[in-house]
Every structure is written in structure tokens, then in C-alpha cells.
Design a protein around this motif. Structure first.
Motif, PDB file in Angstrom:
ATOM      1  N   PHE A 162       0.837  -1.194   0.000  1.00 44.83           N
ATOM      2  CA  PHE A 162       0.000   0.000   0.000  1.00 44.83           C
ATOM      3  C   PHE A 162       0.878   1.252   0.000  1.00 44.83           C
ATOM      4  O   PHE A 162       0.688   2.176  -0.808  1.00 44.83           O
ATOM      5  CB  PHE A 162      -0.909  -0.006   1.232  1.00 44.83           C
ATOM      6  N   ALA A 163       1.868   1.302   0.894  1.00 48.73           N
ATOM      7  CA  ALA A 163       2.771   2.457   0.960  1.00 48.73           C
ATOM      8  C   ALA A 163       3.533   2.613  -0.352  1.00 48.73           C
ATOM      9  O   ALA A 163       3.709   3.730  -0.856  1.00 48.73           O
ATOM     10  CB  ALA A 163       3.735   2.304   2.133  1.00 48.73           C
ATOM     11  N   ALA A 164       3.973   1.490  -0.918  1.00 47.14           N
ATOM     12  CA  ALA A 164       4.672   1.543  -2.213  1.00 47.14           C
ATOM     13  C   ALA A 164       3.748   2.073  -3.307  1.00 47.14           C
ATOM     14  O   ALA A 164       4.174   2.839  -4.178  1.00 47.14           O
ATOM     15  CB  ALA A 164       5.195   0.156  -2.577  1.00 47.14           C
ATOM     16  N   SER A 165       2.475   1.696  -3.251  1.00 50.45           N
ATOM     17  CA  SER A 165       1.497   2.158  -4.248  1.00 50.45           C
ATOM     18  C   SER A 165       1.351   3.673  -4.221  1.00 50.45           C
ATOM     19  O   SER A 165       1.185   4.311  -5.267  1.00 50.45           O
ATOM     20  CB  SER A 165       0.130   1.504  -3.991  1.00 50.45           C
ATOM     21  N   LEU A 166       1.395   4.248  -3.024  1.00 46.94           N
ATOM     22  CA  LEU A 166       1.265   5.711  -2.905  1.00 46.94           C
ATOM     23  C   LEU A 166       2.381   6.413  -3.664  1.00 46.94           C
ATOM     24  O   LEU A 166       2.168   7.450  -4.299  1.00 46.94           O
ATOM     25  CB  LEU A 166       1.272   6.127  -1.438  1.00 46.94           C
ATOM     26  N   PHE A 167       3.594   5.871  -3.614  1.00 47.89           N
ATOM     27  CA  PHE A 167       4.731   6.478  -4.312  1.00 47.89           C
ATOM     28  C   PHE A 167       4.745   6.138  -5.804  1.00 47.89           C
ATOM     29  O   PHE A 167       5.202   6.923  -6.621  1.00 47.89           O
ATOM     30  CB  PHE A 167       6.049   6.024  -3.677  1.00 47.89           C
ATOM     31  N   LEU A 168       4.249   4.964  -6.129  1.00 43.54           N
ATOM     32  CA  LEU A 168       4.290   4.495  -7.517  1.00 43.54           C
ATOM     33  C   LEU A 168       3.186   5.123  -8.362  1.00 43.54           C
ATOM     34  O   LEU A 168       3.315   5.253  -9.582  1.00 43.54           O
ATOM     35  CB  LEU A 168       4.160   2.969  -7.519  1.00 43.54           C
TER      36      LEU A 168
ATOM     37  N   TYR B 233      -1.121   0.460  -8.408  1.00 48.30           N
ATOM     38  CA  TYR B 233      -1.062  -0.598  -7.408  1.00 48.30           C
ATOM     39  C   TYR B 233       0.273  -1.336  -7.488  1.00 48.30           C
ATOM     40  O   TYR B 233       0.627  -1.901  -8.521  1.00 48.30           O
ATOM     41  CB  TYR B 233      -2.206  -1.593  -7.600  1.00 48.30           C
ATOM     42  N   ALA B 234       1.004  -1.321  -6.375  1.00 47.29           N
ATOM     43  CA  ALA B 234       2.286  -2.018  -6.299  1.00 47.29           C
ATOM     44  C   ALA B 234       2.044  -3.483  -5.950  1.00 47.29           C
ATOM     45  O   ALA B 234       1.152  -3.794  -5.158  1.00 47.29           O
ATOM     46  CB  ALA B 234       3.173  -1.377  -5.238  1.00 47.29           C
ATOM     47  N   PRO B 235       2.837  -4.388  -6.515  1.00 49.74           N
ATOM     48  CA  PRO B 235       2.675  -5.809  -6.169  1.00 49.74           C
ATOM     49  C   PRO B 235       3.132  -6.100  -4.743  1.00 49.74           C
ATOM     50  O   PRO B 235       3.918  -5.355  -4.152  1.00 49.74           O
ATOM     51  CB  PRO B 235       3.561  -6.523  -7.189  1.00 49.74           C
ATOM     52  N   ILE B 236       2.626  -7.185  -4.205  1.00 49.11           N
ATOM     53  CA  ILE B 236       3.067  -7.702  -2.901  1.00 49.11           C
ATOM     54  C   ILE B 236       4.371  -8.451  -3.104  1.00 49.11           C
ATOM     55  O   ILE B 236       4.522  -9.196  -4.078  1.00 49.11           O
ATOM     56  CB  ILE B 236       1.977  -8.628  -2.317  1.00 49.11           C
ATOM     57  N   ASP B 237       5.335  -8.252  -2.223  1.00 56.28           N
ATOM     58  CA  ASP B 237       6.617  -8.957  -2.378  1.00 56.28           C
ATOM     59  C   ASP B 237       6.551 -10.326  -1.699  1.00 56.28           C
ATOM     60  O   ASP B 237       5.715 -10.575  -0.829  1.00 56.28           O
ATOM     61  CB  ASP B 237       7.756  -8.122  -1.794  1.00 56.28           C
ATOM     62  N   TYR B 238       7.456 -11.218  -2.115  1.00 57.18           N
ATOM     63  CA  TYR B 238       7.457 -12.598  -1.602  1.00 57.18           C
ATOM     64  C   TYR B 238       7.544 -12.657  -0.088  1.00 57.18           C
ATOM     65  O   TYR B 238       6.868 -13.460   0.560  1.00 57.18           O
ATOM     66  CB  TYR B 238       8.652 -13.388  -2.168  1.00 57.18           C
TER      67      TYR B 238
ATOM     68  N   VAL C  90      11.635   0.792  -5.246  1.00 64.15           N
ATOM     69  CA  VAL C  90      11.974  -0.616  -5.019  1.00 64.15           C
ATOM     70  C   VAL C  90      10.893  -1.213  -4.124  1.00 64.15           C
ATOM     71  O   VAL C  90      10.351  -0.530  -3.250  1.00 64.15           O
ATOM     72  CB  VAL C  90      13.359  -0.740  -4.359  1.00 64.15           C
ATOM     73  N   ALA C  91      10.547  -2.468  -4.361  1.00 61.33           N
ATOM     74  CA  ALA C  91       9.468  -3.123  -3.608  1.00 61.33           C
ATOM     75  C   ALA C  91       9.616  -2.880  -2.105  1.00 61.33           C
ATOM     76  O   ALA C  91      10.718  -2.987  -1.550  1.00 61.33           O
ATOM     77  CB  ALA C  91       9.450  -4.620  -3.897  1.00 61.33           C
ATOM     78  N   PHE C  92       8.512  -2.525  -1.457  1.00 59.04           N
ATOM     79  CA  PHE C  92       8.470  -2.434   0.001  1.00 59.04           C
ATOM     80  C   PHE C  92       8.209  -3.844   0.536  1.00 59.04           C
ATOM     81  O   PHE C  92       7.664  -4.692  -0.159  1.00 59.04           O
ATOM     82  CB  PHE C  92       7.334  -1.514   0.450  1.00 59.04           C
ATOM     83  N   THR C  93       8.578  -4.101   1.781  1.00 61.17           N
ATOM     84  CA  THR C  93       8.341  -5.421   2.376  1.00 61.17           C
ATOM     85  C   THR C  93       7.909  -5.261   3.833  1.00 61.17           C
ATOM     86  O   THR C  93       7.652  -4.159   4.300  1.00 61.17           O
ATOM     87  CB  THR C  93       9.582  -6.317   2.228  1.00 61.17           C
TER      88      THR C  93
END
Length: 420
Positions: A180-186, A189-194, A256-259
Motif C-alpha cells: 500500500f505504501a509503495a502504491s502511494l509512491f508508484l 497498485y504495487a505488487p506484494i513482495d514474496y 523498489v518493492a516495500f516489504t
């Protein structure tokens, strides 16, 4: 919400924070959360998180921070929290006006206004149903790395679907707090990381894909609402034009992907490597391990490694941590850590065969309660040990338990000469 900026030598050049309760009093949270009347449901207002981001960026801007120098941006969010985007929200996110704070543009974007978070324990029924649907708790752990836990996202989604099917129907995307936080910057919708995704009871940790049986047990049409998971170090794109226009970020700044907070704080943040162990001695003790060949068990968690997608990290939580040690310190060492340490040093390793397991409250790993003492002949000791024996029994018992449960999850402890 915390921010830190570092240069290429990893030197800190800026840091700041926003305190939810103090700086955003209009949301009326306590500790950043709402504890509901059932004492089981715990949530946080999504817009509070967005407004906190607006606030921290404005603070940076006021201080003269040079956003144009930022080359890449990443972050971490509390594991197990989830955010529910209402249908049509992606267009609002993509086209947010740089004239407005982001929280004003996004105020109508969430089908669930208060996000379930890691403290929530209201999904016992959903946990039982999920384990039953996939063939039992151990089988679920073998697929996803953990048996069903009430705070895990799959069970939270199942609760929302069963209690509010219309709300679920209105949801086009489900994010973790990190994505969600990554989506705000991107700006999309940012993907979920592994790594964060493996704390959901939904991801097949071996194949790094969503488990169809787990998805189907939680809610219909869930895969398209989650999107495809990605490695934790993926570069997802460049920053949204909103931030270039409002704050002066370079359009080339990479996201870069957030985790999740657990993977990055310890495994990445402390730079663990294969074979390393980190132990956090807090109110609860937590054990973090880098594991090559894990064996998921009913106790503990196996997560995908955020640093190396081919390996894993294990997490074990022990509830009777520092509070238990403090109680024995008060009982046996007059409340003094110096006396406690001297007593420990005065006894020999192995404690002459005297051993204790100390659980003032119901333990997580293993599920047990009470004080259990044994002498060298494996006889139960009811009356208690001498003070210095009690102190060593506590410390050795706690650390033996950590080793035993780590080995159950696949961690291999070998002697130094065997490593050579």
C-alpha cells in the motif's frame, strides 16, 4: 511513520518521524490503533497513514531537504495489516492533483476505512475453516510456511468476505501495508513482495505463487485482487509525477518493492547471512534465522528471504521473555541485574543437571503455562531451586528452547570444528 535518507556511504543525512496519536489527534487513536469493544478486533484508519505521509514530506520540504537528489526509495510496513481499495481507485491514484495533499484525493478510495492489523485476533473461525479446507494445520504450514494465525491476511480477508460480502465485492485490490505504501509512491497498485506475502497464509513459499486451495478457502476472485507477487528487491518503476510536481523528486527516482517490518528490520537491516541467528530479547523474545532448507512446523513461521529469493528466514516468537526474566530477577536477585549476573556466573554451565521451563503466561512456542523444574535424575522439583540455580535454570531453559525449536524448523547447529 519514520523516514531516513542515506547517502552512498550509508551515512544518515536526514531522519524524522510522525507520531500518529500526537501529531494526528483528529483520528483519536491510541498507539496508532483502535481497539474495538470485543477486545479482539484491532484496526488502524487508512487515511491516517496517508495523512502521515503528507505530513512527513511537508516537514522535509520545510526543512529544505533536496528531493531531487533521491535516486531510489523503498520501505517497510507492519506485517499482516491489509488495505482494501474501492473499485475505480486506481484512476484517482494515477491522476492525483499535485495541488492537493494526497489524503484529500484518496479519501473516498477505500472500501474498508479501518484496516485490520497485526494485533487483531478476531478470526478464530476463519483460521479453523482454512486449516480444515487444506487438510489440517501442518499441511497449511507445509504450503504457506505457517499454520493459520488470526492476524494473517488470508483469514482477515475471509472475515471481511463472510461478514460484508458487498464490501468485498466493491474491492478491486487488496494491498498489504507495505505494498500500500509503495502504491502511494508508484501512483499505481504495487505488487506484494514474496517476503511480506509469506505472512498471509496464502502464498506457496516454495513456488512463490498464490495457493489456489488457500485462496478458494478465503474468498472468491481473490487472486486478481492480490496481483502477482514479486521478489522483495524488485525495482517496480519510477516515482509518480505527483511527487515530482509537488516536492521536486527526480522523475527517474526508482521505487523498489516495500516489504514487511520483520524481514527488513532484522534479516536485511542486521545483514544476516546464511547460518546466522539474531535474537531479540524483548517483552517477547524473537528468534530470526537464515535457513536454506526449512521444515515448516506448527510452531514458528517460515518466510521467504527478502535478501535472497532462493532461501528462507524463520521467525519464532516466545511470549515469556524479559518479563519472566525480570520476575526471577526480583524474586532471586533483589531486583538487581548485577546480582542476577553474579549468581549466573557462580554456577556452572549445565547447572548440574537442574533444568527449568518458566511460563507465567500461556506460551506461544510451545503452547504451555506454569513453572516446571527438573533435577539431574529427571524428577520434577516442586519446592523450587536455590536462587543461583533458579537463575541459571531460567536462562539455560530459555535458550535451549530457542535452539530446539529452531532445529525443528530446519536450522542446523554444528560445532565450530565441524564448520572448518
Amino acid at each position: 511513520l519514520k523516514v531516513i535518507a542515506i547517502d552512498e556511504q550509508l551515512r544518515v543525512v536526514y531522519e524524522d518521524n510522525v507520531h500518529f496519536d500526537k501529531d494526528l489527534p483528529e483520528f483519536k487513536t491510541q498507539g496508532g490503533v483502535y481497539i474495538h469493544s470485543d477486545r479482539l478486533t484491532v484496526t488502524s484508519p487508512v487515511l491516517m497513514w496517508v495523512k502521515a505521509l503528507d505530513m512527513i514530506l511537508e516537514k522535509m520540504k520545510s526543512s529544505g531537504f533536496n528531493f531531487s537528489q533521491v535516486r531510489a526509495l523503498s520501505g517497510a510496513g507492519q506485517q499482516h495489516g491489509s488495505v482494501y481499495w474501492k473499485k475505480g481507485s486506481i484512476q484517482i491514484l494515477k491522476n492525483a492533483s499535485s495541488e492537493l495533499p494526497l489524503h484529500q484525493s484518496l479519501k473516498g478510495c477505500f472500501s474498508v476505512s479501518n484496516s485490520p492489523i497485526w494485533m487483531d485476533s478476531s478470526t478464530a473461525a476463519q483460521c479453523s475453516a482454512l486449516e480444515e479446507a487444506v487438510g489440517g494445520a501442518q499441511h497449511l504450514a507445509s504450503i504457506t510456511g505457517s499454520r493459520a494465525y488470526e492476524r494473517f491476511t488470508g483469514n482477515q480477508i475471509a472475515k471481511i468476505y463472510s461478514q460484508n460480502p458487498e464490501v468485498y465485492k466493491q474491492t478491486e485490490r487488496i494491498s498489504l501495508v507495505s505494498s500500500f505504501a509503495a502504491s502511494l509512491f508508484l501512483g499505481t497498485y504495487a505488487p506484494i513482495d514474496y517476503s511480506d506475502g509469506s505472512g498471509m497464509n496464502l502464498l506457496q513459499i516454495w513456488e512463490k505463487v498464490w495457493s489456489k486451495s488457500c485462496l478458494d478457502a478465503c474468498a472468491p476472485g481473490l487472486e486478481e485482487r492480490l496481483g502477482c507477487p514479486v521478489p522483495s528487491h524488485s525495482v517496480m518503476g519510477t516515482i509518480s509525477p505527483y511527487y515530482s510536481q509537488r516536492y521536486g523528486f527526480s522523475p527517474d527516482c526508482k521505487i523498489v518493492a516495500f516489504t514487511g517490518d520483520n524481514p527488513v528490520t532484522v534479516l536485511a537491516g542486521m545483514r544476516l547471512q546464511e547460518g546466522d541467528i539474531a535474537i531479540s530479547l524483548g517483552t517477547s523474545d524473537t528468534l530470526f534465522l537464515w535457513i536454506q532448507e526449512p521444515t515448516p512446523a506448527l510452531e514458528g513461521h517460515i518466510l521467504c528471504n527478502p535478501v535472497d529469493s532462493q532461501t528462507y528466514m524463520a521467525l519464532l516468537c516466545f511470549k515469556n521473555g524479559s518479563l519472566m526474566r525480570e520476575r526471577i530477577r526480583d524474586d532471586c536477585a533483589s531486583g538487581s541485574w548485577d546480582e542476577f549476573s553474579k549468581a549466573l556466573s557462580s554456577t556452572v554451565a549445565g547447572n548440574n543437571g537442574n533444568l527449568g521451563f518458566y511460563f507465567d503466561v500461556m506460551e506461544i512456542t510451545p503452547e504451555a503455562v506454569g513453572i516446571h523444574r527438573f533435577n539431574r535424575d529427571n524428577q520434577k522439583v516442586v519446592s523450587g531451586f536455590p536462587k543461583e540455580v533458579e537463575i541459571r535454570a531460567l536462562i539455560e531453559g530459555q535458550f535451549m528452547a530457542k535452539r530446539i525449536h529452531a532445529e525443528k524448523l530446519g536450522y542446523k547447529v554444528c560445532k565450530y570444528d565441524e564448520q572448518l
